[in-house]
Design an enzyme around this catalytic site. Structure first.
Site, short mmCIF file in Angstrom:
data_model
loop_
_atom_site.label_atom_id
_atom_site.label_comp_id
_atom_site.label_asym_id
_atom_site.label_seq_id
_atom_site.Cartn_x
_atom_site.Cartn_y
_atom_site.Cartn_z
N GLU A 126 -17.98 19.30 7.27
CA GLU A 126 -17.65 19.00 8.66
C GLU A 126 -17.27 20.28 9.38
OE1 GLU A 126 -14.53 16.11 8.35
OE2 GLU A 126 -15.74 14.84 7.04
N CYS A 157 -14.53 25.43 14.64
CA CYS A 157 -13.73 25.45 13.43
C CYS A 157 -14.73 25.23 12.30
CB CYS A 157 -12.73 24.30 13.53
SG CYS A 157 -11.53 24.27 12.24
N CYS A 201 -12.23 21.72 -1.14
CA CYS A 201 -11.41 22.92 -1.38
C CYS A 201 -10.67 22.77 -2.71
CB CYS A 201 -10.40 23.10 -0.24
SG CYS A 201 -9.37 24.57 -0.46
N CYS A 223 -3.53 22.04 -1.62
CA CYS A 223 -2.31 21.92 -0.82
C CYS A 223 -2.05 20.43 -0.61
CB CYS A 223 -2.47 22.62 0.52
SG CYS A 223 -2.90 24.36 0.33
N CYS A 276 -2.96 18.46 2.77
CA CYS A 276 -4.28 18.69 3.37
C CYS A 276 -5.33 17.73 2.81
CB CYS A 276 -4.68 20.14 3.11
SG CYS A 276 -6.35 20.51 3.62
N CYS A 318 -7.24 19.92 12.31
CA CYS A 318 -7.11 20.74 11.11
C CYS A 318 -6.52 19.95 9.96
CB CYS A 318 -6.17 21.90 11.38
SG CYS A 318 -6.89 23.05 12.51
N1 SAH Z 1 -8.00 27.10 3.59
C1 SAH Z 1 -7.61 27.83 4.73
C2 SAH Z 1 -8.31 27.39 6.00
C3 SAH Z 1 -8.52 25.93 6.20
S1 SAH Z 1 -7.07 24.95 6.44
C4 SAH Z 1 -6.10 27.80 4.90
O1 SAH Z 1 -5.45 27.02 4.23
O2 SAH Z 1 -5.60 28.57 5.68
C5 SAH Z 1 -6.69 25.31 8.12
C6 SAH Z 1 -5.24 25.07 8.51
O3 SAH Z 1 -4.96 23.67 8.54
C7 SAH Z 1 -4.23 25.68 7.55
O4 SAH Z 1 -3.31 26.44 8.26
C8 SAH Z 1 -3.56 24.49 6.93
O5 SAH Z 1 -2.24 24.78 6.58
C9 SAH Z 1 -3.65 23.46 8.03
N2 SAH Z 1 -3.54 22.09 7.57
C10 SAH Z 1 -3.92 21.58 6.41
N3 SAH Z 1 -3.66 20.27 6.35
C11 SAH Z 1 -3.09 19.93 7.52
C12 SAH Z 1 -2.63 18.72 8.07
N4 SAH Z 1 -2.69 17.59 7.41
N5 SAH Z 1 -2.12 18.76 9.31
C13 SAH Z 1 -2.07 19.91 10.01
N6 SAH Z 1 -2.52 21.08 9.55
C14 SAH Z 1 -3.03 21.11 8.31
FE1 SF4 Z 2 -7.65 24.30 1.02
FE2 SF4 Z 2 -6.51 22.65 2.74
FE3 SF4 Z 2 -5.01 24.31 1.33
FE4 SF4 Z 2 -6.59 25.28 3.28
S1 SF4 Z 2 -4.84 23.91 3.54
S2 SF4 Z 2 -6.33 26.08 1.19
S3 SF4 Z 2 -8.33 23.85 3.11
S4 SF4 Z 2 -6.26 22.64 0.48
#
Ligand code: SAH
Ligand code: SF4
Length: 344
Positions: free
Chosen positions: A90, A103, A110, A114, A117, A330
């Site tokens: 996406e 974006c 991934c 985290c 996420c 995001c």
């Molecule tokens: N993997 C990279 C880029 C993709 S995630 C990273 O982690 O930076 C992009 C952003 O979305 C990151 O800053 C992450 O912390 C944030 N993010 C992830 N899950 C989220 C959520 N449920 N709500 C808001 N932001 C989130």
């Molecule tokens: Fe991966 Fe989501 Fe963590 Fe970014 S925030 S590194 S996309 S698991």
């Protein structure tokens, strides 16, 4: 493989091998990268005969299908892209005042895991190829959304697909192709020390965004298991070294999660980190999803964090959610994995 990402020389050879004049390669190149057209029929200065031949021997798009999902407010459009191997990724087009931000995804899923996420929860399938990264931008451009700003904040961890991500960036920022401004490309990472070192070694100076989670190591590890192998203290030292070498921006992305990282102590630690790194902070309220075991904070708490940081003289922005209603904000990317839709 599609022809996206090939050099003009490589494209000429391909065209020659197919029995056409090399100048056709130049025409094709122009239509794709300068005029944002991705179908042969639209390439009106290429003869009908050559169009038919090209169709037989060349594939432009690296994708099987692209489905558009506009958000109710019209400020975000999610692209659900089916790759050639039927995997889905996406990307999200975000409307800014006078341009569009894309974006972009760097991986299918991934592996970083985290806990807040959705992409992490969905899990990892594979890295995206160079043409699949560039293709996301070309598709958005061809749909009439001229992408002026590119953020690697879609699915995946760009630093874990380093070679392809940077090859794609080099390609897209070349004046011979799309001529995107390097200053308008941001790579977001959850913080891999080795890869930041690689940026230093290769003298790759870019806008970097670092996803903090929590500035306190013991608290961070609960949200981001990456902390175990890439402790935030060491990441910060490495980022400091990197920032001292150039003048591109560093952003700390901070996703506010109810009961986890929004208390005064947590924001104080975030401010300390931002000051050490001379970074700005981007506050993002958690985008909730039934698969994510956390809740967002209230607007009051969000603004309290902002005011605290401002008082500490830390530049701060709040990222307002765009496209919640289509799961295009995001950290919400991955919905199409959970509930596969048929792409049209
Ligand atoms: N993997 C990279 C880029 C993709 S995630 C990273 O982690 O930076 C992009 C952003 O979305 C990151 O800053 C992450 O912390 C944030 N993010 C992830 N899950 C989220 C959520 N449920 N709500 C808001 N932001 C989130
Ligand atoms: Fe991966 Fe989501 Fe963590 Fe970014 S925030 S590194 S996309 S698991």
């Amino acid at each position: 493989m599609s022809i996206i990402g090939l050099s003009l020389e490589q494209l000429k050879n391909k065209i020659k091998d197919a029995g056409m004049q090399p100048f056709v390669a130049g025409q094709l190149w122009d239509w794709i990268y300068k005029k944002n057209k991705l179908t042969f029929e639209e390439m009106v200065n290429i003869s009908k005969q050559n169009q038919l031949k090209l169709k037989e021997v060349i594939e432009i798009s690296p994708f099987k299908a692209v489905e558009l999902l506009p958000s109710g407010e019209g400020r975000a459009i999610k692209l659900i892209i089916t790759l050639k191997d039927n995997k889905k990724i996406e990307s999200v087009i975000l409307k800014e005042r006078d341009y569009y931000t894309l974006c972009v995804s760097s991986q299918c899923g991934c592996p970083v895991d985290c806990k807040f996420c959705l992409t992490g929860i969905v899990g990892f399938t594979r890295n995206l190829e160079v043409d699949e990264i560039i293709g996301q931008v070309l598709v958005a451009n061809s749909l009439g959304y001229h992408i002026g700003n590119l953020v690697f904040m879609g699915m995946g961890e760009p630093m874990l697909n380093f070679d392809n991500v940077f090859e794609a960036i080099d390609f897209m920022t070349s004046l011979d192709t799309m001529g995107m401004s390097k200053r308008r490309v941001t790579v977001s990472t959850s913080g891999f020390i080795k890869n930041i070192q690689r940026l230093i070694d290769e003298k790759r100076y870019i806008n970097l965004a670092f996803s903090v989670g929590h500035a306190n190591p013991e608290k961070r590890v609960r949200l981001m298991p990456i902390e175990k192998k890439n402790p935030i203290m060491e990441v910060a030292t490495k980022l400091h070294e990197y920032q001292s070498l150039h003048n591109r921006k560093l952003t700390l992305e901070y996703t506010l999660i109810d009961g986890m990282n929004e208390d005064d102590q947590a924001i104080r630690e975030l401010a300390r980190l931002a000051k050490y790194l001379d970074a700005k902070v981007n506050l993002i309220n958690l985008n909730p999803h039934h698969k994510i075991p956390f809740k967002p904070v209230s607007t009051k708490v969000l603004h309290r964090a902002r005011v605290f940081l401002e008082r500490e003289k830390v530049p701060v922005t709040i990222r307002f959610r765009k496209g919640d209603d289509i799961s295009a904000a995001c950290g919400q990317l991955g919905e199409s994995h959970l509930a596969p839709k048929t792409a049209s």
